[in-house]
Design a protein around this motif. Structure first.
Motif, mmCIF file in Angstrom:
data_model
loop_
_atom_site.group_PDB
_atom_site.id
_atom_site.type_symbol
_atom_site.label_atom_id
_atom_site.label_comp_id
_atom_site.label_asym_id
_atom_site.label_seq_id
_atom_site.Cartn_x
_atom_site.Cartn_y
_atom_site.Cartn_z
ATOM 1 N N ASP A 161 0.807 -1.216 0.000
ATOM 2 C CA ASP A 161 0.000 0.000 0.000
ATOM 3 C C ASP A 161 0.841 1.267 0.000
ATOM 4 N N GLY A 162 0.284 2.325 -0.619
ATOM 5 C CA GLY A 162 0.931 3.624 -0.659
ATOM 6 C C GLY A 162 0.012 4.649 -1.301
ATOM 7 N N PHE A 163 0.603 5.718 -1.869
ATOM 8 C CA PHE A 163 -0.207 6.731 -2.536
ATOM 9 C C PHE A 163 0.555 7.298 -3.725
ATOM 10 N N ASP A 164 -0.200 7.893 -4.644
ATOM 11 C CA ASP A 164 0.365 8.548 -5.821
ATOM 12 C C ASP A 164 0.806 9.945 -5.395
ATOM 13 N N ALA A 165 2.063 10.308 -5.657
ATOM 14 C CA ALA A 165 2.599 11.592 -5.204
ATOM 15 C C ALA A 165 1.908 12.782 -5.868
ATOM 16 N N ALA A 166 1.465 12.654 -7.097
ATOM 17 C CA ALA A 166 0.854 13.774 -7.814
ATOM 18 C C ALA A 166 -0.605 13.998 -7.414
ATOM 19 N N THR A 167 -1.348 12.924 -7.224
ATOM 20 C CA THR A 167 -2.791 13.057 -6.979
ATOM 21 C C THR A 167 -3.198 12.730 -5.548
ATOM 22 N N THR A 168 -2.318 12.149 -4.775
ATOM 23 C CA THR A 168 -2.562 11.635 -3.413
ATOM 24 C C THR A 168 -3.626 10.540 -3.375
ATOM 25 N N ASP A 169 -3.911 9.919 -4.518
ATOM 26 C CA ASP A 169 -4.830 8.777 -4.542
ATOM 27 C C ASP A 169 -4.160 7.585 -3.868
ATOM 28 N N LEU A 170 -4.931 6.823 -3.119
ATOM 29 C CA LEU A 170 -4.411 5.616 -2.493
ATOM 30 C C LEU A 170 -4.226 4.544 -3.556
ATOM 31 N N VAL A 171 -3.075 3.865 -3.523
ATOM 32 C CA VAL A 171 -2.766 2.825 -4.501
ATOM 33 C C VAL A 171 -2.194 1.609 -3.790
ATOM 34 N N GLU A 172 -2.166 0.501 -4.507
ATOM 35 C CA GLU A 172 -1.471 -0.689 -4.035
ATOM 36 C C GLU A 172 -0.727 -1.301 -5.208
ATOM 37 N N ILE A 173 0.411 -1.912 -4.894
ATOM 38 C CA ILE A 173 1.227 -2.578 -5.902
ATOM 39 C C ILE A 173 1.189 -4.073 -5.634
ATOM 40 N N THR A 174 0.993 -4.828 -6.695
ATOM 41 C CA THR A 174 1.053 -6.282 -6.618
ATOM 42 C C THR A 174 2.124 -6.728 -7.586
ATOM 43 N N PRO A 175 3.033 -7.576 -7.233
ATOM 44 C CA PRO A 175 3.139 -8.363 -6.015
ATOM 45 C C PRO A 175 3.733 -7.561 -4.856
ATOM 46 N N ASP A 176 3.575 -8.103 -3.660
ATOM 47 C CA ASP A 176 3.993 -7.457 -2.420
ATOM 48 C C ASP A 176 5.479 -7.707 -2.172
ATOM 49 N N ARG A 177 6.305 -7.047 -2.959
ATOM 50 C CA ARG A 177 7.763 -7.142 -2.784
ATOM 51 C C ARG A 177 8.379 -5.897 -3.383
ATOM 52 N N VAL B 42 8.935 4.826 -9.225
ATOM 53 C CA VAL B 42 8.514 5.556 -10.425
ATOM 54 C C VAL B 42 8.171 4.521 -11.483
ATOM 55 N N VAL B 43 6.921 4.594 -11.979
ATOM 56 C CA VAL B 43 6.453 3.628 -12.974
ATOM 57 C C VAL B 43 5.994 4.363 -14.222
ATOM 58 N N ARG B 44 5.987 3.646 -15.342
ATOM 59 C CA ARG B 44 5.466 4.181 -16.609
ATOM 60 C C ARG B 44 4.215 3.389 -16.948
ATOM 61 N N THR B 45 3.126 4.105 -17.190
ATOM 62 C CA THR B 45 1.845 3.476 -17.507
ATOM 63 C C THR B 45 1.838 3.032 -18.970
ATOM 64 N N PRO B 46 0.873 2.208 -19.370
ATOM 65 C CA PRO B 46 0.775 1.811 -20.782
ATOM 66 C C PRO B 46 0.571 3.003 -21.727
ATOM 67 N N GLN B 47 0.034 4.114 -21.206
ATOM 68 C CA GLN B 47 -0.163 5.313 -22.029
ATOM 69 C C GLN B 47 1.110 6.160 -22.118
ATOM 70 N N GLY B 48 2.183 5.751 -21.425
ATOM 71 C CA GLY B 48 3.447 6.474 -21.478
ATOM 72 C C GLY B 48 3.630 7.516 -20.388
ATOM 73 N N LEU B 49 2.690 7.636 -19.467
ATOM 74 C CA LEU B 49 2.798 8.615 -18.389
ATOM 75 C C LEU B 49 3.635 8.061 -17.246
ATOM 76 N N LYS B 50 4.415 8.942 -16.607
ATOM 77 C CA LYS B 50 5.181 8.544 -15.429
ATOM 78 C C LYS B 50 4.378 8.850 -14.171
ATOM 79 N N ARG B 51 4.409 7.927 -13.229
ATOM 80 C CA ARG B 51 3.753 8.119 -11.931
ATOM 81 C C ARG B 51 4.773 7.819 -10.840
ATOM 82 N N THR B 52 4.812 8.657 -9.814
ATOM 83 C CA THR B 52 5.649 8.405 -8.655
ATOM 84 C C THR B 52 4.746 7.906 -7.543
ATOM 85 N N LEU B 53 5.003 6.681 -7.106
ATOM 86 C CA LEU B 53 4.210 6.062 -6.069
ATOM 87 C C LEU B 53 5.041 6.028 -4.789
ATOM 88 N N VAL B 54 4.501 6.582 -3.722
ATOM 89 C CA VAL B 54 5.190 6.594 -2.433
ATOM 90 C C VAL B 54 4.593 5.468 -1.611
#
Length: 92
Positions: free
Chosen positions: A24-40, A76-88
């Motif tokens: 669990d974490g959040f998106d730095a730009a939007t502060t939306d709550l996110v989760e990453i799978t797998p948990d590592r 920092v991830v790149r979406t399929p649309q080519g956008l960068k997202r920073t997930l904290v």
């Protein structure tokens, strides 16, 4: 009676679905709550599934960088649309 309760408890444990662990974490730009799978902790070049709780949408993203801080991990991830997202994410 004791054997009946024991049998019911064992059957209940076998029937309970196993949940997939997520990080669990959040998106730095939007502060939306996110989760990453797998948990590592991912590495650069890995793919992760990012689920956004606010929009209830999931995306498979490419990990561009991972930075460990004192209490968090910035992914920092790149979406399929080519956008960068920073997930904290919570610290590991």
């Amino acid at each position: 009676m004791k054997h009946l309760l024991l049998g019911a408890a064992i059957a209940g444990c076998l029937v309970v679905p196993l949940t997939v662990l997520a990080w669990d974490g959040f998106d730095a730009a939007t502060t939306d709550l996110v989760e990453i799978t797998p948990d590592r902790l991912p590495s650069q070049g890995d793919t992760v599934d990012v689920r956004n709780y606010d929009t209830d949408a999931s995306q498979t993203c490419l990990v561009e960088s991972v930075t460990r801080n004192a209490r968090t991990v910035e992914v920092v991830v790149r979406t399929p649309q080519g956008l960068k997202r920073t997930l904290v994410m919570e610290g590991r």
